[in-house]
Design a protein around this motif. Structure first.
Motif, short mmCIF file in Angstrom:
data_model
loop_
_atom_site.label_atom_id
_atom_site.label_comp_id
_atom_site.label_asym_id
_atom_site.label_seq_id
_atom_site.Cartn_x
_atom_site.Cartn_y
_atom_site.Cartn_z
N ILE A 150 0.74 -1.23 -0.17
CA ILE A 150 -0.10 0.04 0.18
C ILE A 150 0.93 1.35 0.03
O ILE A 150 0.09 2.40 -0.54
N ILE A 151 2.17 1.14 0.56
CA ILE A 151 3.16 2.35 0.45
C ILE A 151 4.28 1.99 0.07
O ILE A 151 4.76 0.87 0.44
N THR A 152 4.98 2.79 -0.55
CA THR A 152 6.47 2.65 -1.08
C THR A 152 7.09 3.95 -0.49
O THR A 152 6.91 5.10 -1.21
N ALA A 153 7.93 3.99 0.55
CA ALA A 153 8.24 5.07 1.03
C ALA A 153 9.80 5.34 0.77
O ALA A 153 10.50 4.59 0.69
N ASP A 154 10.36 6.66 0.69
CA ASP A 154 11.56 7.02 0.23
C ASP A 154 12.20 8.20 1.16
O ASP A 154 12.95 8.89 0.69
N ASN A 155 11.41 8.66 2.25
CA ASN A 155 11.70 9.71 2.81
C ASN A 155 11.29 9.82 4.31
O ASN A 155 10.15 9.50 4.39
N MET A 156 12.31 10.04 5.03
CA MET A 156 12.12 9.79 6.54
C MET A 156 11.32 11.16 7.22
O MET A 156 10.97 10.99 8.39
N PHE A 157 11.55 12.25 6.35
CA PHE A 157 11.06 13.47 7.01
C PHE A 157 9.35 13.86 7.08
O PHE A 157 9.04 14.63 7.38
N ARG A 158 9.01 12.82 6.22
CA ARG A 158 7.44 13.21 5.84
C ARG A 158 6.50 12.00 6.53
O ARG A 158 6.79 11.05 6.69
N THR A 159 5.23 12.33 6.51
CA THR A 159 4.20 11.23 6.88
C THR A 159 3.81 10.55 5.55
O THR A 159 3.67 11.21 4.65
N TRP A 160 3.32 9.48 5.90
CA TRP A 160 2.91 8.51 4.76
C TRP A 160 1.62 7.77 5.29
O TRP A 160 1.49 7.42 6.25
N SER A 161 0.64 7.80 4.24
CA SER A 161 -0.72 7.30 4.61
C SER A 161 -1.31 6.76 3.44
O SER A 161 -0.70 6.87 2.20
N ALA A 162 -2.29 5.90 3.67
CA ALA A 162 -2.88 5.05 2.43
C ALA A 162 -4.37 4.45 2.96
O ALA A 162 -4.38 4.23 4.14
N ASP A 163 -5.17 4.19 2.00
CA ASP A 163 -6.52 3.99 2.20
C ASP A 163 -6.41 2.53 2.30
O ASP A 163 -6.07 1.70 1.50
N VAL A 164 -6.77 1.91 3.56
CA VAL A 164 -6.69 0.41 3.82
C VAL A 164 -8.31 -0.23 4.02
O VAL A 164 -8.56 -1.14 4.10
N LYS A 165 -9.29 0.87 3.72
CA LYS A 165 -10.75 0.24 3.74
C LYS A 165 -10.73 -0.98 3.01
O LYS A 165 -11.59 -1.88 3.32
N PRO A 166 -10.26 -1.08 1.77
CA PRO A 166 -10.69 -2.24 0.79
C PRO A 166 -9.99 -3.81 1.47
O PRO A 166 -10.31 -4.79 1.21
N TYR A 167 -9.02 -3.41 2.14
CA TYR A 167 -8.21 -4.53 2.71
C TYR A 167 -8.56 -5.11 4.18
O TYR A 167 -8.21 -5.95 4.48
N ILE A 168 -8.92 -4.00 4.86
CA ILE A 168 -9.04 -4.45 6.54
C ILE A 168 -10.29 -5.27 6.67
O ILE A 168 -11.14 -5.37 5.85
N LYS A 169 -10.03 -5.94 7.69
CA LYS A 169 -11.03 -7.08 7.87
C LYS A 169 -11.44 -7.33 9.23
O LYS A 169 -10.52 -7.02 10.07
N SER A 170 -12.51 -7.72 9.80
CA SER A 170 -12.68 -8.09 11.01
C SER A 170 -11.97 -9.31 11.66
O SER A 170 -11.69 -9.97 10.73
N GLY A 171 -11.47 -9.45 12.75
CA GLY A 171 -10.44 -10.46 13.41
C GLY A 171 -9.20 -9.87 13.01
O GLY A 171 -8.65 -8.70 12.86
N GLU A 172 -8.28 -10.99 12.99
CA GLU A 172 -6.72 -10.54 12.77
C GLU A 172 -6.16 -10.09 11.38
O GLU A 172 -6.53 -10.43 10.33
N ASN A 173 -5.53 -8.87 11.53
CA ASN A 173 -4.88 -8.39 10.17
C ASN A 173 -3.40 -8.48 10.26
O ASN A 173 -2.85 -8.36 11.44
N GLN A 174 -2.80 -8.53 9.18
CA GLN A 174 -1.35 -8.62 9.27
C GLN A 174 -0.81 -7.27 8.67
O GLN A 174 -1.14 -6.73 7.40
N LEU A 175 0.26 -6.65 9.22
CA LEU A 175 1.04 -5.52 8.79
C LEU A 175 2.46 -5.73 8.57
O LEU A 175 3.10 -6.34 9.83
N LYS A 176 3.12 -5.62 7.49
CA LYS A 176 4.52 -5.75 7.47
C LYS A 176 5.39 -4.57 6.86
O LYS A 176 4.66 -4.15 5.75
#
Length: 282
Positions: A122-148
């Motif tokens: 959902i994100i490809t980051a290349d800058n430590m000085f800024r904020t990164w965000s992404a829409d996860v509504k299509p992927y989030i689910k009830s129960g256990e989710n995995q973030l890597k």
């Protein structure tokens, strides 16, 4: 809860920086000590703390000694040549799942990173000085989710950039020799803190990690994306300012009253009636 006919803006006049989502109906922090990390090429994982960086997590697990003690700095120069993985399992709250819009927000990723949410990048980051965000509504689910989060070695990423240049750029702080890179001063190619590469007052510790908070933010009707406070005139008795507010809405809204209040005493500072269209409004 945001009402369609009233949006109260609580503005902090002394904010140093503002994240991309300034208002959310609900928020779930993902910080803490229930993260796992390790070298990407290996399967072994260890406990990690977020916010943090790989050097402090390695110290906490007894894998490296304090690099600020004695000559220990020399023994940790292998770290920036490795790719690192941070992982977390979590269960979203029912309140968050009920939101029409759900975003993940990283206040700081250091530095080259791919973020995977339930195995979707959902994100490809290349800058430590800024904020990164992404829409996860299509992927989030009830129960256990995995973030890597896969952090790529800054040396592996930036060394080819140095090799492609016909001229060498000066970087007097860059202790490339201490990092085993000879005279190849690659710090100038990264949107990353310069002192990580060494300075006259500090060691060379080119680290990676989730160095600021990460959260899930949910909203349904509207959210504040940005606030710009413009100062027109200041005297010993009065200050004249105006606010430019960016608001994103999920649908068209008529007869919206924007009210700015003093959060300490509830006094109304400004009020404006307007019409908002779906999307970003300013």
């Amino acid at each position: 809860m945001v009402k369609r006919n009233l949006l109260i803006l609580h503005i902090l006049m002394l904010c140093v920086c503002l994240p991309p989502l300034l208002y959310a109906e609900t928020q779930q922090l993902l910080d803490g000590t229930d993260w796992r990390f390790g070298q990407a090429r290996l399967s072994k994982r260890y406990p990690a703390r977020v916010p943090g960086v790989v050097h402090t997590d390695l110290m906490a697990n007894g894998i490296i000694d304090d690099p600020y003690f004695g000559l220990n700095e020399r023994d940790v120069q292998w770290i920036d040549k490795e790719d690192w993985v941070y992982e977390k399992s979590f269960v979203p709250t029912e309140e968050l799942l009920s939101s029409d819009n759900i975003e993940i927000v990283f206040d700081g990723l250091d530095t080259y990173a791919d973020v995977f949410f339930n195995d979707v990048r959902i994100i490809t980051a290349d800058n430590m000085f800024r904020t990164w965000s992404a829409d996860v509504k299509p992927y989030i689910k009830s129960g256990e989710n995995q973030l890597k989060i896969l952090f790529h070695s800054p040396v592996k990423i930036d060394m080819p950039k140095w090799e492609e240049q016909p001229n060498q750029y000066r970087a007097s702080n860059d202790q490339s020799e201490n990092g085993g890179l000879l005279d190849r001063k690659i710090s100038i190619f990264a949107r990353k803190a310069g002192y990580h590469y060494g300075w006259d007052w500090g060691p060379r510790l080119v680290t990676s990690g989730i160095w600021r908070s990460v959260s899930l933010n949910g909203w349904s009707d509207a959210c504040i994306r940005n606030i710009h406070i413009r100062q027109h005139d200041v005297t010993t008795k009065n200050a004249s300012i105006s606010d430019i507010v960016e608001i994103e809405t999920a649908a068209d809204m008529k007869n919206v009253v924007l009210t700015e209040t003093d959060k300490d005493n509830g006094r109304v500072l400004a009020k404006k009636k307007c019409k908002l269209t779906k999307g970003l409004n300013k």
